[in-house]
Write a protein that holds these residues in place. Structure first.
Motif, PDB file in Angstrom:
ATOM      1  N   UNK A 270      32.548   5.299   9.363  1.00 23.56           N
ATOM      2  CA  UNK A 270      33.831   5.996   9.472  1.00 23.56           C
ATOM      3  C   UNK A 270      34.518   5.699  10.796  1.00 23.56           C
ATOM      4  N   UNK A 271      33.740   5.592  11.870  1.00 26.17           N
ATOM      5  CA  UNK A 271      34.337   5.307  13.178  1.00 26.17           C
ATOM      6  C   UNK A 271      34.970   3.923  13.186  1.00 26.17           C
ATOM      7  N   UNK A 272      34.280   2.956  12.592  1.00 31.15           N
ATOM      8  CA  UNK A 272      34.824   1.608  12.514  1.00 31.15           C
ATOM      9  C   UNK A 272      36.104   1.586  11.675  1.00 31.15           C
ATOM     10  N   UNK A 273      36.084   2.320  10.562  1.00 34.70           N
ATOM     11  CA  UNK A 273      37.274   2.378   9.711  1.00 34.70           C
ATOM     12  C   UNK A 273      38.425   3.063  10.446  1.00 34.70           C
ATOM     13  N   UNK A 274      38.121   4.097  11.208  1.00 36.53           N
ATOM     14  CA  UNK A 274      39.172   4.794  11.962  1.00 36.53           C
ATOM     15  C   UNK A 274      39.791   3.862  13.000  1.00 36.53           C
TER      16      UNK A 274
ATOM     17  N   UNK B 189      40.352   4.000   7.096  1.00 33.80           N
ATOM     18  CA  UNK B 189      39.557   4.997   6.377  1.00 33.80           C
ATOM     19  C   UNK B 189      40.147   5.171   4.979  1.00 33.80           C
ATOM     20  N   UNK B 190      39.316   4.987   3.969  1.00 36.36           N
ATOM     21  CA  UNK B 190      39.791   5.042   2.589  1.00 36.36           C
ATOM     22  C   UNK B 190      40.061   6.489   2.178  1.00 36.36           C
TER      23      UNK B 190
ATOM     24  N   UNK C  56      46.057  13.898  -0.302  1.00 35.51           N
ATOM     25  CA  UNK C  56      44.982  12.894  -0.352  1.00 35.51           C
ATOM     26  C   UNK C  56      43.889  13.299   0.627  1.00 35.51           C
ATOM     27  N   UNK C  57      42.650  12.915   0.308  1.00 35.08           N
ATOM     28  CA  UNK C  57      41.508  13.256   1.154  1.00 35.08           C
ATOM     29  C   UNK C  57      40.685  11.993   1.382  1.00 35.08           C
ATOM     30  N   UNK C  58      39.921  11.933   2.463  1.00 31.83           N
ATOM     31  CA  UNK C  58      39.088  10.752   2.710  1.00 31.83           C
ATOM     32  C   UNK C  58      37.982  10.615   1.685  1.00 31.83           C
TER      33      UNK C  58
END
Length: 613
Positions: free
Chosen positions: A458-462, A467-468, A514-516
């Motif tokens: 999640x940190x990398x996606x952020x 983040x999907x 929408x939610x992660x």
């Protein structure tokens, strides 16, 4: 009759002095920074009665020219900037031209100064802002300033000072910090005639830390050395052994300036806590060097605060620098079994070792068949895949599941990992995974391991703003306090970065559209409320709370204790953990895995036989 009046110059000066000179430590800081700006290589500091009675600063810097001595004590006079453009390219510690005027307005000041080009020096005496005397005198190159009877003419300010011993402690902290800022300057500090410390000034930061804090601190430091985008981050941070109960051992410099900054501090502490097994604060000395045009130091008269053009970029770089420092030293805790029939079972953790003690009753219980414990007696599975498949089919595993697992590559040389490829054997208590390598075996906490995997994902996606999120078929309407809704709408773009798409629904309500995408599909309303509460309660705002937000998402989505995993799921979790930057602990600092070598196991079993006999 008019009620608005113009204040006289004396009162204006005393009010201004109150912003710069709060206590003796403020005087010491301003005068030492002047000495640093003057190019001094030796600075001596001496105080008496906590600095209230006497402060004396001596340096061997450039000195002040005769014609500039009187001007130097006037308000808003400085040699360090000339025009407005210089405010955006400040490379000196002082520049506002307020320090000397503020100090002499509330004390009795004597200064002796000489430049290397002058044959004689100049001595000037000022009391309450008024020049009492000025003469020529013999003097070495450099400047000596003596400040006596601080706040003698402002008794209201004087009575709010702490005790002399407490004020002396605050002065000591300031002098220590400034000594760390310039390791190429030799500092000597005296309190009531006694030398408190002295630094070599040899340009070695580690030697300066040794002089100030001792060998125990020096021996427990990790080096920080990172550079990206012309921003250099260097210094040292303490390991677990140096964890403190407060932030008094944290020193931060931007371009040599001693500052405090919540964004940088949050980045450092977030990394530290993800590698630490305690909830204490880290010891650190961090220096950041960057283009002065990217920061604003003209925020407050004390110059202890700065503003960055891009807070998020600074956070990212500091975080990465600290991650690199810790990644080079992390290791897997080792299991040592102490077989003692007189002791009850009691796990005992000591630094990098985890010791388990067993009695006879424990040994018998471990020998019982348990459907949740799968045991393999083959230490090197890759030598005979078929035998391994046959063994595991007899343990309620399907042929497809075992074959799918065995079809995966045993060793992946292309992947950068920090511990060897492991073969999962099974679960204990539906909480811990047992896995083996060629020469040792591991016990893996499935929740802590998965939490680490998700946290880094999640940190990398952020950081990549990737983040999907998934759109809800029916938007959720959430009622909030007025202040919480205002805060939320101000940070609506930041929430979108972590996967929450929000719209104003009128009144005190918002619409969650929408939610992660979080593993395990937890209750999104609970996750959202927990994240919002975390940010609102944090004084640092959204950016400084991002790590805790990611912690929350990872924790909510991670596999829980009691979840039964298939063999392929265990293998996937171990493989993901191996690829983490820090596979050794969860984001909260709890160890993810411990290990034991087969040699140690054999030795301990031999010892147990001797004990039983």
């Amino acid at each position: 009759m008019s009620k608005i009046r113009i204040l006289d110059d004396d009162l204006i000066t005393k009010i201004a002095a109150g912003e710069v000179v709060e206590r003796p430590a403020s005087v010491v800081k301003e005068l030492i920074e002047n000495s640093i700006d003057a190019g001094a290589s030796i600075i001596e500091v001496e105080i008496e009665n906590g600095g209230i009675s006497l402060i004396k600063i001596t340096d061997n810097g450039h000195g002040i020219e005769k014609d500039d001595v009187e001007i130097a004590f006037l308000r808003h006079t400085t040699s360090k900037i000339k025009n407005e453009d210089d405010l955006y390219n400040i490379r000196t510690l002082g520049f506002r031209g307020e320090a000397l005027a503020s100090i002499c307005a509330v004390s009795k000041v004597e200064m002796i100064t000489k430049t290397k080009d002058d044959l004689t020096g100049t001595k000037i005496y000022i009391e309450g802002g008024e020049i009492i005397d000025k003469i020529e005198c013999g003097a070495p190159d450099g400047t000596t300033i003596i400040v006596k009877d601080l706040f003698y003419n402002t008794p209201a300010r004087l009575k709010f000072l702490k005790t002399p011993s407490r004020e002396a402690m605050i002065v000591s902290e300031i002098v220590q910090s400034l000594a760390l800022s310039k390791e190429n300057i030799s500092f000597k500090y005296k309190n009531n005639g006694k030398i408190v410390f002295a630094t070599k000034g040899d340009g070695n930061l580690l030697n300066a830390i040794l002089s100030l804090y001792g060998r125990q601190v020096k021996d427990n430091l990790l080096k920080i050395d990172y550079e990206e985008n012309d921003i250099k981050i260097e210094g040292y941070i303490g390991n677990n052994a140096l964890g403190k109960n407060n932030r008094n051992y944290q020193t931060l410099f931007i371009n040599g300036r001693l500052i405090k900054n919540k964004t940088i501090n949050a980045a450092i502490e977030n990394v530290y806590r993800s590698y630490s097994t305690s909830d204490k604060f880290p010891f650190y000395v961090v220096k950041i060097t960057m283009n002065p045009q990217l920061i604003d130091v003209n925020v407050h008269p004390t110059k202890a605060e700065v503003k960055f053009q891009n807070d998020q970029e600074i956070y990212r770089l500091v975080y990465k620098a600290l991650q690199n420092a810790f990644a080079t030293t992390a290791s897997v805790p080792k299991i040592i079994i102490d077989l003692n029939v007189e002791k009850n079972f009691s796990p005992e953790i000591k630094s990098e070792e985890i010791t388990f003690s067993f009695n006879k009753q424990d040994k018998q219980s471990l020998e019982k068949n348990d459907s949740d414990i799968f045991i393999s007696y083959k230490p090197n599975v890759k030598e005979d895949k078929q035998e391994y498949i046959n063994e595991n089919i007899n343990k309620d595993k399907s042929i497809e599941e075992v074959k799918n697992f065995e079809d995966e590559e045993i060793i992946d040389n292309k992947t950068s990992t920090l511990f060897p490829k492991l073969v999962p054997i099974g679960q204990i208590h539906l909480t811990y995974i047992i896995a083996e390598a060629e020469n040792d075996f591991y016990i893996i906490d499935q929740h802590a391991a998965h939490e680490r995997v998700l946290y880094e994902k999640y940190l990398d996606e952020y950081q990549r703003t990737a983040i999907h999120s998934q759109t809800l078929l029916t938007p959720k309407i959430i009622d909030l306090k007025t202040s919480d809704k205002e805060f939320l709408l101000e940070n609506i773009d930041n929430f979108a970065k972590i996967g929450f798409v929000i719209e104003d629904f009128g009144g005190n309500s918002i619409s969650l559209r929408s939610v992660p995408v979080i593993y395990g599909n937890p209750n999104y309303i609970d996750v959202f409320n927990e994240i919002l509460n975390e940010i609102v309660q944090s004084s640092g705002g959204f950016l400084n709370s991002i790590n805790k937000i990611i912690y929350t998402m990872a924790c909510k989505g991670a596999i829980k204790a009691g979840d039964k995993l298939t063999l392929s799921e265990m293998n996937k979790l171990i493989d993901d953990l191996r690829r983490c930057k820090n596979p050794y602990s969860c984001p909260h600092g709890r160890p993810t895995l411990i290990r034991m070598t087969y040699d140690d196991l054999e030795k301990n079993l031999e010892e147990s036989c001797k004990v039983i006999i």
